[in-house]
Design a protein around this motif. Structure first.
Motif, PDB file in Angstrom:
ATOM      1  N   GLU A   1       0.843  -1.203   0.000  1.00  0.00           N
ATOM      2  CA  GLU A   1       0.000   0.000   0.000  1.00  0.00           C
ATOM      3  C   GLU A   1       0.880   1.255   0.000  1.00  0.00           C
ATOM      4  N   GLN A   2       1.935   1.245   0.795  1.00  0.00           N
ATOM      5  CA  GLN A   2       2.853   2.389   0.859  1.00  0.00           C
ATOM      6  C   GLN A   2       3.506   2.652  -0.506  1.00  0.00           C
ATOM      7  N   LEU A   3       3.860   1.590  -1.205  1.00  0.00           N
ATOM      8  CA  LEU A   3       4.504   1.734  -2.513  1.00  0.00           C
ATOM      9  C   LEU A   3       3.562   2.328  -3.559  1.00  0.00           C
ATOM     10  N   LYS A   4       2.252   2.257  -3.318  1.00  0.00           N
ATOM     11  CA  LYS A   4       1.276   2.817  -4.257  1.00  0.00           C
ATOM     12  C   LYS A   4       0.999   4.295  -4.005  1.00  0.00           C
ATOM     13  N   GLU A   5       1.510   4.823  -2.891  1.00  0.00           N
ATOM     14  CA  GLU A   5       1.351   6.260  -2.616  1.00  0.00           C
ATOM     15  C   GLU A   5       1.980   7.056  -3.754  1.00  0.00           C
TER      16      GLU A   5
END
Length: 87
Positions: A29-33
Protein backbone atom coordinates in the motif's frame (compact mmCIF):
# COMPACT_ATOMS: atom_id res chain seq x y z
CA UNK A 1 25.98 8.24 -20.28
CA UNK A 2 24.20 4.90 -19.99
CA UNK A 3 22.24 4.81 -16.78
CA UNK A 4 21.38 1.12 -17.08
CA UNK A 5 18.17 -0.43 -15.83
CA UNK A 6 16.61 1.50 -12.94
CA UNK A 7 16.28 -0.40 -9.68
CA UNK A 8 12.74 0.43 -8.60
CA UNK A 9 11.68 0.43 -4.97
CA UNK A 10 9.01 -2.21 -5.61
CA UNK A 11 11.70 -4.48 -7.07
CA UNK A 12 13.88 -4.02 -3.99
CA UNK A 13 10.95 -4.87 -1.70
CA UNK A 14 10.09 -7.94 -3.78
CA UNK A 15 13.71 -9.11 -3.73
CA UNK A 16 13.84 -8.66 0.02
CA UNK A 17 10.60 -10.63 0.35
CA UNK A 18 11.99 -13.41 -1.89
CA UNK A 19 15.09 -13.59 0.33
CA UNK A 20 12.82 -14.41 3.26
CA UNK A 21 12.85 -11.02 4.96
CA UNK A 22 9.71 -9.99 6.78
CA UNK A 23 8.04 -7.08 5.03
CA UNK A 24 5.42 -5.01 6.88
CA UNK A 25 1.89 -5.82 5.73
CA UNK A 26 1.23 -2.23 4.62
CA UNK A 27 4.31 -1.97 2.40
CA UNK A 28 2.51 -2.73 -0.86
CA UNK A 29 0.00 0.00 0.00
CA UNK A 30 2.85 2.39 0.86
CA UNK A 31 4.50 1.73 -2.51
CA UNK A 32 1.28 2.82 -4.26
CA UNK A 33 1.35 6.26 -2.62
CA UNK A 34 1.89 9.06 -5.14
CA UNK A 35 4.83 11.46 -5.33
CA UNK A 36 4.94 14.59 -7.50
CA UNK A 37 8.04 14.29 -9.67
CA UNK A 38 9.37 17.78 -10.37
CA UNK A 39 11.55 16.52 -13.22
CA UNK A 40 8.65 14.72 -14.96
CA UNK A 41 5.96 17.16 -13.89
CA UNK A 42 3.62 14.31 -13.02
CA UNK A 43 2.53 12.11 -10.16
CA UNK A 44 4.24 8.71 -9.92
CA UNK A 45 3.86 5.82 -7.52
CA UNK A 46 6.66 5.62 -4.98
CA UNK A 47 7.17 1.96 -5.90
CA UNK A 48 7.93 3.01 -9.48
CA UNK A 49 10.73 5.33 -8.35
CA UNK A 50 14.33 4.35 -8.96
CA UNK A 51 16.26 4.03 -5.67
CA UNK A 52 18.60 6.90 -6.65
CA UNK A 53 15.67 9.19 -7.54
CA UNK A 54 13.90 8.25 -4.29
CA UNK A 55 16.94 9.05 -2.12
CA UNK A 56 17.43 12.43 -3.79
CA UNK A 57 13.71 13.29 -3.56
CA UNK A 58 13.56 12.18 0.08
CA UNK A 59 16.57 14.27 1.05
CA UNK A 60 15.29 17.30 -0.86
CA UNK A 61 11.89 17.07 0.84
CA UNK A 62 13.54 16.48 4.22
CA UNK A 63 15.73 19.57 3.79
CA UNK A 64 12.70 21.70 2.88
CA UNK A 65 10.73 20.41 5.87
CA UNK A 66 13.62 21.00 8.25
CA UNK A 67 14.03 24.58 7.01
CA UNK A 68 10.30 25.23 7.41
CA UNK A 69 10.33 23.98 11.00
CA UNK A 70 13.47 26.00 11.80
CA UNK A 71 11.93 29.16 10.32
CA UNK A 72 8.69 28.56 12.23
CA UNK A 73 10.56 28.15 15.53
CA UNK A 74 12.66 31.26 14.87
CA UNK A 75 9.55 33.34 14.11
CA UNK A 76 7.72 31.97 17.14
CA UNK A 77 10.63 32.75 19.45
CA UNK A 78 11.04 36.18 17.88
CA UNK A 79 7.36 36.94 18.51
CA UNK A 80 7.86 35.89 22.12
CA UNK A 81 11.04 38.01 22.27
CA UNK A 82 13.21 34.99 23.10
CA UNK A 83 16.67 35.03 21.47
CA UNK A 84 17.40 32.14 19.14
CA UNK A 85 20.99 31.13 18.50
CA UNK A 86 21.99 28.71 15.79
CA UNK A 87 24.76 26.32 16.65
Amino acid sequence: MNRGTPLKLKTIINLSRALGNTIPCDMDEQLKEQYLSESRGEWIEIGEMDIIHFIRAFNKRHDKSTKKVKNYVEELLKSMEIPYETR
